[in-house]
Design a protein around this motif. Sequence first.
Motif, PDB file in Angstrom:
ATOM      1  N   THR A  16      81.774  -9.646 -34.966  1.00  0.00           N
ATOM      2  CA  THR A  16      81.700  -9.455 -36.581  1.00  0.00           C
ATOM      3  C   THR A  16      81.435 -10.952 -37.222  1.00  0.00           C
ATOM      4  O   THR A  16      81.058 -10.844 -38.430  1.00  0.00           O
ATOM      5  CB  THR A  16      83.165  -9.109 -37.100  1.00  0.00           C
ATOM      6  N   MET A  17      81.085 -12.112 -36.551  1.00  0.00           N
ATOM      7  CA  MET A  17      80.792 -13.397 -37.054  1.00  0.00           C
ATOM      8  C   MET A  17      79.286 -13.401 -37.066  1.00  0.00           C
ATOM      9  O   MET A  17      78.657 -14.390 -37.507  1.00  0.00           O
ATOM     10  CB  MET A  17      81.417 -14.264 -36.365  1.00  0.00           C
ATOM     11  N   THR A  18      78.632 -12.643 -36.836  1.00  0.00           N
ATOM     12  CA  THR A  18      77.240 -12.345 -36.532  1.00  0.00           C
ATOM     13  C   THR A  18      76.511 -11.829 -37.558  1.00  0.00           C
ATOM     14  O   THR A  18      76.896 -10.746 -38.060  1.00  0.00           O
ATOM     15  CB  THR A  18      76.557 -11.878 -35.295  1.00  0.00           C
ATOM     16  N   THR A  19      75.433 -12.668 -38.154  1.00  0.00           N
ATOM     17  CA  THR A  19      74.426 -11.952 -39.011  1.00  0.00           C
ATOM     18  C   THR A  19      73.159 -11.847 -38.502  1.00  0.00           C
ATOM     19  O   THR A  19      72.402 -12.493 -37.974  1.00  0.00           O
ATOM     20  CB  THR A  19      74.453 -12.635 -40.379  1.00  0.00           C
ATOM     21  N   ILE A  20      72.386 -10.817 -38.709  1.00  0.00           N
ATOM     22  CA  ILE A  20      71.263 -10.433 -37.836  1.00  0.00           C
ATOM     23  C   ILE A  20      70.283 -10.128 -38.716  1.00  0.00           C
ATOM     24  O   ILE A  20      70.332  -9.132 -39.663  1.00  0.00           O
ATOM     25  CB  ILE A  20      71.261  -9.181 -36.918  1.00  0.00           C
ATOM     26  N   GLU A  21      69.056 -10.886 -38.802  1.00  0.00           N
ATOM     27  CA  GLU A  21      67.912 -10.468 -39.861  1.00  0.00           C
ATOM     28  C   GLU A  21      66.914  -9.559 -39.374  1.00  0.00           C
ATOM     29  O   GLU A  21      66.842  -9.301 -38.443  1.00  0.00           O
ATOM     30  CB  GLU A  21      67.411 -11.946 -40.253  1.00  0.00           C
ATOM     31  N   PRO A  22      66.279  -8.997 -40.226  1.00  0.00           N
ATOM     32  CA  PRO A  22      65.202  -7.853 -39.951  1.00  0.00           C
ATOM     33  C   PRO A  22      63.982  -8.681 -38.968  1.00  0.00           C
ATOM     34  O   PRO A  22      63.889  -9.909 -39.165  1.00  0.00           O
ATOM     35  CB  PRO A  22      64.590  -7.646 -41.192  1.00  0.00           C
ATOM     36  N   GLY A  23      63.492  -7.847 -38.055  1.00  0.00           N
ATOM     37  CA  GLY A  23      62.655  -8.592 -37.018  1.00  0.00           C
ATOM     38  C   GLY A  23      63.110  -9.079 -35.813  1.00  0.00           C
ATOM     39  O   GLY A  23      62.427  -9.044 -35.053  1.00  0.00           O
ATOM     40  N   ARG A  53      68.669  -5.927 -42.639  1.00  0.00           N
ATOM     41  CA  ARG A  53      69.935  -6.801 -42.420  1.00  0.00           C
ATOM     42  C   ARG A  53      71.252  -6.342 -42.002  1.00  0.00           C
ATOM     43  O   ARG A  53      71.692  -5.227 -42.636  1.00  0.00           O
ATOM     44  CB  ARG A  53      69.994  -7.809 -43.573  1.00  0.00           C
ATOM     45  N   ILE A  54      71.828  -7.061 -40.751  1.00  0.00           N
ATOM     46  CA  ILE A  54      72.931  -6.397 -40.337  1.00  0.00           C
ATOM     47  C   ILE A  54      73.912  -7.579 -40.469  1.00  0.00           C
ATOM     48  O   ILE A  54      73.891  -8.661 -40.088  1.00  0.00           O
ATOM     49  CB  ILE A  54      73.086  -6.032 -38.804  1.00  0.00           C
ATOM     50  N   SER A  55      75.131  -7.277 -41.052  1.00  0.00           N
ATOM     51  CA  SER A  55      76.292  -8.299 -41.061  1.00  0.00           C
ATOM     52  C   SER A  55      77.576  -7.484 -41.052  1.00  0.00           C
ATOM     53  O   SER A  55      77.807  -6.412 -40.982  1.00  0.00           O
ATOM     54  CB  SER A  55      76.277  -9.204 -42.097  1.00  0.00           C
ATOM     55  N   ALA A  56      78.728  -8.224 -40.825  1.00  0.00           N
ATOM     56  CA  ALA A  56      79.867  -7.675 -40.877  1.00  0.00           C
ATOM     57  C   ALA A  56      80.325  -7.076 -42.067  1.00  0.00           C
ATOM     58  O   ALA A  56      80.982  -5.793 -41.991  1.00  0.00           O
ATOM     59  CB  ALA A  56      80.991  -8.683 -40.811  1.00  0.00           C
ATOM     60  N   THR A  57      79.782  -7.372 -43.294  1.00  0.00           N
ATOM     61  CA  THR A  57      80.029  -6.710 -44.303  1.00  0.00           C
ATOM     62  C   THR A  57      79.037  -5.606 -44.821  1.00  0.00           C
ATOM     63  O   THR A  57      79.203  -4.618 -45.687  1.00  0.00           O
ATOM     64  CB  THR A  57      80.339  -7.670 -45.697  1.00  0.00           C
ATOM     65  N   VAL A  62      68.555  -0.284 -37.524  1.00  0.00           N
ATOM     66  CA  VAL A  62      67.835  -0.724 -36.206  1.00  0.00           C
ATOM     67  C   VAL A  62      67.094   0.552 -35.770  1.00  0.00           C
ATOM     68  O   VAL A  62      67.422   1.555 -35.675  1.00  0.00           O
ATOM     69  CB  VAL A  62      68.576  -1.190 -35.270  1.00  0.00           C
ATOM     70  N   ARG A  63      65.818   0.224 -35.170  1.00  0.00           N
ATOM     71  CA  ARG A  63      65.013   1.140 -34.485  1.00  0.00           C
ATOM     72  C   ARG A  63      65.190   1.017 -33.024  1.00  0.00           C
ATOM     73  O   ARG A  63      64.917   0.118 -32.526  1.00  0.00           O
ATOM     74  CB  ARG A  63      63.532   0.742 -34.934  1.00  0.00           C
ATOM     75  N   LEU A  64      65.650   2.201 -32.612  1.00  0.00           N
ATOM     76  CA  LEU A  64      66.114   2.245 -31.035  1.00  0.00           C
ATOM     77  C   LEU A  64      65.330   3.457 -30.572  1.00  0.00           C
ATOM     78  O   LEU A  64      65.449   4.642 -31.179  1.00  0.00           O
ATOM     79  CB  LEU A  64      67.417   2.648 -30.968  1.00  0.00           C
ATOM     80  N   ALA A  65      64.492   3.371 -29.412  1.00  0.00           N
ATOM     81  CA  ALA A  65      63.759   4.426 -28.748  1.00  0.00           C
ATOM     82  C   ALA A  65      63.235   5.102 -29.741  1.00  0.00           C
ATOM     83  O   ALA A  65      63.138   6.486 -29.593  1.00  0.00           O
ATOM     84  CB  ALA A  65      64.665   5.197 -27.871  1.00  0.00           C
ATOM     85  N   GLY A  66      62.643   4.642 -30.809  1.00  0.00           N
ATOM     86  CA  GLY A  66      61.693   5.498 -31.589  1.00  0.00           C
ATOM     87  C   GLY A  66      62.546   6.280 -33.000  1.00  0.00           C
ATOM     88  O   GLY A  66      62.057   6.898 -33.836  1.00  0.00           O
ATOM     89  N   GLU A  67      63.918   5.980 -32.811  1.00  0.00           N
ATOM     90  CA  GLU A  67      64.498   6.369 -33.862  1.00  0.00           C
ATOM     91  C   GLU A  67      65.390   5.364 -34.646  1.00  0.00           C
ATOM     92  O   GLU A  67      65.735   4.168 -34.246  1.00  0.00           O
ATOM     93  CB  GLU A  67      65.742   7.199 -33.203  1.00  0.00           C
ATOM     94  N   GLU A  68      65.751   5.501 -36.015  1.00  0.00           N
ATOM     95  CA  GLU A  68      66.332   4.807 -36.803  1.00  0.00           C
ATOM     96  C   GLU A  68      67.761   5.123 -36.526  1.00  0.00           C
ATOM     97  O   GLU A  68      68.294   6.419 -36.934  1.00  0.00           O
ATOM     98  CB  GLU A  68      66.063   4.878 -38.446  1.00  0.00           C
TER      99      GLU A  68
END
Length: 153
Positions: free
Chosen positions: A123-130, A100-104, A109-115
């Motif tokens: 900063t007002m956005t919360t992003i859930e896994p998946g 989970r990604i949030s401002a606090t 995140v997995r990018l091009a096979g790397e963590e």
Amino acid sequence: MDWWSDNSWVGWLGLAAALGVVEMFSLDLIFMMLAVGALTGAVAGAFDLPLALQLLAASAASLATLTLLRPRLITRLHGGPELTLGHDRLLGTQGQVTMRISATDVGRVRLAGEEWTAAPYDTMTTIEPGETVEVLQIRGATAYVHPVPRLEA
């Protein structure tokens, strides 16, 4: 008849070969253009043209290739796609959120096979896994991401 006047093309051919060898060491394409002129002189010599016309043909061919052909070849050889190295290559790519990604809370995140450590670009956005995200910026070892909008069916 004099041997040299009958076989001047051999001298031009030798000069072209010598200029070709010099070009291999310089790699500037200048001596190659002069070698083309010498080959033109060899052709003129093979047709038994007078030495003055052989010199004129060789000079004209050398000048023409130096001014018309060489600049285009140099541009083509030195041009090409820009290479992006390091973490800049990830800008604009998409990845999957693994934590989970949030401002606090800094997430992952997995990018091009790397963590990667990730934070929301907004900063007002919360992003859930998946969720799928796009990398907008990278500062240090943290990717600043934004969710990719999904079309609901």
